[in-house]
Scaffold this motif. Sequence first.
Motif, mmCIF file in Angstrom:
data_model
loop_
_atom_site.group_PDB
_atom_site.id
_atom_site.type_symbol
_atom_site.label_atom_id
_atom_site.label_comp_id
_atom_site.label_asym_id
_atom_site.label_seq_id
_atom_site.Cartn_x
_atom_site.Cartn_y
_atom_site.Cartn_z
ATOM 1 N N ASP A 1 0.830 -1.222 0.000
ATOM 2 C CA ASP A 1 0.000 0.000 0.000
ATOM 3 C C ASP A 1 0.854 1.256 0.000
ATOM 4 O O ASP A 1 0.499 2.266 0.633
ATOM 5 C CB ASP A 1 -0.931 0.018 1.223
ATOM 6 C CG ASP A 1 -1.856 -1.174 1.273
ATOM 7 O OD1 ASP A 1 -2.412 -1.537 0.219
ATOM 8 O OD2 ASP A 1 -2.012 -1.760 2.367
ATOM 9 N N THR A 2 1.950 1.233 -0.715
ATOM 10 C CA THR A 2 2.932 2.310 -0.613
ATOM 11 C C THR A 2 3.431 2.733 -1.983
ATOM 12 O O THR A 2 3.594 1.910 -2.886
ATOM 13 C CB THR A 2 4.116 1.857 0.265
ATOM 14 O OG1 THR A 2 3.628 1.556 1.584
ATOM 15 C CG2 THR A 2 5.178 2.922 0.370
ATOM 16 N N ILE A 3 3.684 4.033 -2.122
ATOM 17 C CA ILE A 3 4.256 4.565 -3.358
ATOM 18 C C ILE A 3 5.574 5.259 -3.044
ATOM 19 O O ILE A 3 5.803 5.709 -1.911
ATOM 20 C CB ILE A 3 3.305 5.570 -4.038
ATOM 21 C CG1 ILE A 3 2.973 6.738 -3.078
ATOM 22 C CG2 ILE A 3 2.026 4.879 -4.503
ATOM 23 C CD1 ILE A 3 2.166 7.856 -3.724
ATOM 24 N N ALA A 4 6.450 5.327 -4.018
ATOM 25 C CA ALA A 4 7.694 6.074 -3.880
ATOM 26 C C ALA A 4 7.423 7.525 -4.268
ATOM 27 O O ALA A 4 6.795 7.797 -5.295
ATOM 28 C CB ALA A 4 8.774 5.481 -4.769
ATOM 29 N N THR A 5 7.883 8.455 -3.443
ATOM 30 C CA THR A 5 7.613 9.865 -3.696
ATOM 31 C C THR A 5 8.868 10.681 -3.974
ATOM 32 O O THR A 5 8.780 11.833 -4.413
ATOM 33 C CB THR A 5 6.878 10.497 -2.499
ATOM 34 O OG1 THR A 5 7.689 10.353 -1.315
ATOM 35 C CG2 THR A 5 5.531 9.823 -2.278
ATOM 36 N N GLY A 6 10.051 10.118 -3.704
ATOM 37 C CA GLY A 6 11.272 10.868 -3.962
ATOM 38 C C GLY A 6 12.490 10.091 -3.519
ATOM 39 O O GLY A 6 12.380 9.013 -2.927
ATOM 40 N N VAL A 7 13.649 10.624 -3.832
ATOM 41 C CA VAL A 7 14.898 10.001 -3.402
ATOM 42 C C VAL A 7 15.747 11.031 -2.684
ATOM 43 O O VAL A 7 15.604 12.238 -2.894
ATOM 44 C CB VAL A 7 15.686 9.402 -4.595
ATOM 45 C CG1 VAL A 7 14.934 8.239 -5.201
ATOM 46 C CG2 VAL A 7 15.969 10.459 -5.646
ATOM 47 N N GLU A 8 16.626 10.540 -1.826
ATOM 48 C CA GLU A 8 17.507 11.411 -1.069
ATOM 49 C C GLU A 8 18.954 11.033 -1.335
ATOM 50 O O GLU A 8 19.266 9.865 -1.572
ATOM 51 C CB GLU A 8 17.207 11.303 0.429
ATOM 52 C CG GLU A 8 15.796 11.751 0.800
ATOM 53 C CD GLU A 8 15.491 11.530 2.273
ATOM 54 O OE1 GLU A 8 16.343 10.926 2.969
ATOM 55 O OE2 GLU A 8 14.403 11.943 2.729
ATOM 56 N N GLY A 9 19.825 12.030 -1.291
ATOM 57 C CA GLY A 9 21.239 11.782 -1.507
ATOM 58 C C GLY A 9 21.845 12.905 -2.327
ATOM 59 O O GLY A 9 21.143 13.615 -3.063
ATOM 60 N N PHE A 10 23.159 13.072 -2.208
ATOM 61 C CA PHE A 10 23.844 14.153 -2.915
ATOM 62 C C PHE A 10 24.531 13.624 -4.171
ATOM 63 O O PHE A 10 24.135 13.909 -5.291
ATOM 64 C CB PHE A 10 24.852 14.846 -1.984
ATOM 65 C CG PHE A 10 25.433 16.102 -2.573
ATOM 66 C CD1 PHE A 10 24.659 17.238 -2.691
ATOM 67 C CD2 PHE A 10 26.742 16.130 -3.019
ATOM 68 C CE1 PHE A 10 25.184 18.395 -3.252
ATOM 69 C CE2 PHE A 10 27.286 17.282 -3.563
ATOM 70 C CZ PHE A 10 26.511 18.420 -3.682
#
Length: 304
Positions: A198-207
Motif C-alpha cells: 500500500d505504498t508509493i515512492a515519492t522521492g529520493v535522497e542523496g547528494f
Amino acid sequence: MADYDLVIIGSGPAGLTAGIYAARARMKVLVLEKAVPGGQIIVTDWVENYPGFPEGISGYDLAEKMKIQAESLGLKIETAEVRSLNLSEDSKEIILKGRSITAKSVIIASGASPKKLGIGEDKYMGKGISFCATCDAPFFRDKTVVAVGGGDTAVQEAIFLTKFAKKVYLVHRRDELRATKILQERAFANDKIEMVWDTIATGVEGFFGIEGVRVKNVKTHEEKTLKADGCFIWVGIEPNADFINDQVKTDAFGFVMADAHMQTNVPGVYAVGDVRDTPLRQIATAVGDAAIAAVSAEHYIENL
C-alpha cells in the motif's frame, strides 16, 4: 516506385518475427532499429514462459537466436532512428535523419519503454536509479535497494536483485501483487525481499548518489524514508511512438490501435507487439502479432 515492399520499424521479437515471415515470402524488406536488435528482452535476465525452452533461456540468447534466424534468410537490419512518417500517399514515406525511404507497407514494431515516476529519474539515472536489474544489479553487491512495482517484471527483477543485494524492499501501491503466482511464491519465499504494501515512492535522497527512498502509505498517509543505495523502478511502460505524430489512430495512452489483422486505420500500415493497444504484452503475443501482420502486409501488397 517505392524503395521497399515492407519497412519494419523496430527489431524486438515482433520486428524480427515480421522480418522472418516477410523474408520467407521473398518480399523486399528492411528493418529499422535505432538501438540494438532484440528490444527489451535483451536486458531480461531469464525467460521461462516462451514455448520450446523448458529450462528457460536468457533474454539476450533468445533475441540473438531470433536475429540469427532472420539474417540467415537475408533480412537486412539497418541502424537508424525514424524521425517521422508520412502516410498520406499510397507509397508510405519513412523519414530518417538526413534522408527518407518509401515502402508499400509499414509494420510499426517500435515497442515500449519503462514509465517514469517523476521522483528524480533524470537526475539520478546511473547514480542509483535504474530500470534494469540485469544491467545494474552487480553495482549493488551487498547493498540495500528499493524495487518499485508489483507486476511480472518488477517481481522477477526483484528476485534477480537478491543475487547481489543483501536486502530488497519491494514497494507496491496495492496490498497484493499482480505478478503471476509462481513469481509471487518465489518472492515470498525469498528472505532477502521485504514487502512494503500500500505504498508509493515519492522521492529520493542523496547528494552524489542515492542514500534513501522516500515512500508514502496510500491508506494511512504515513511518510518515511527507506535507507537504500539504489532504486529500481518497474511501474509500467509507455509506447515508443513519438515519431507517429497522429499519422495513425492511438488510444488515450499513445498505444497504436489495430484490428484483428494488425492493421491500423491507415491501409497497409500495421502495429504489433508492445506498441500496440493490446491486453497482454509478452514475447509470445508479440510474435503472434507479427506473424499476422506480415501475412496481412503480403496480401495487401499483392492486391495493390
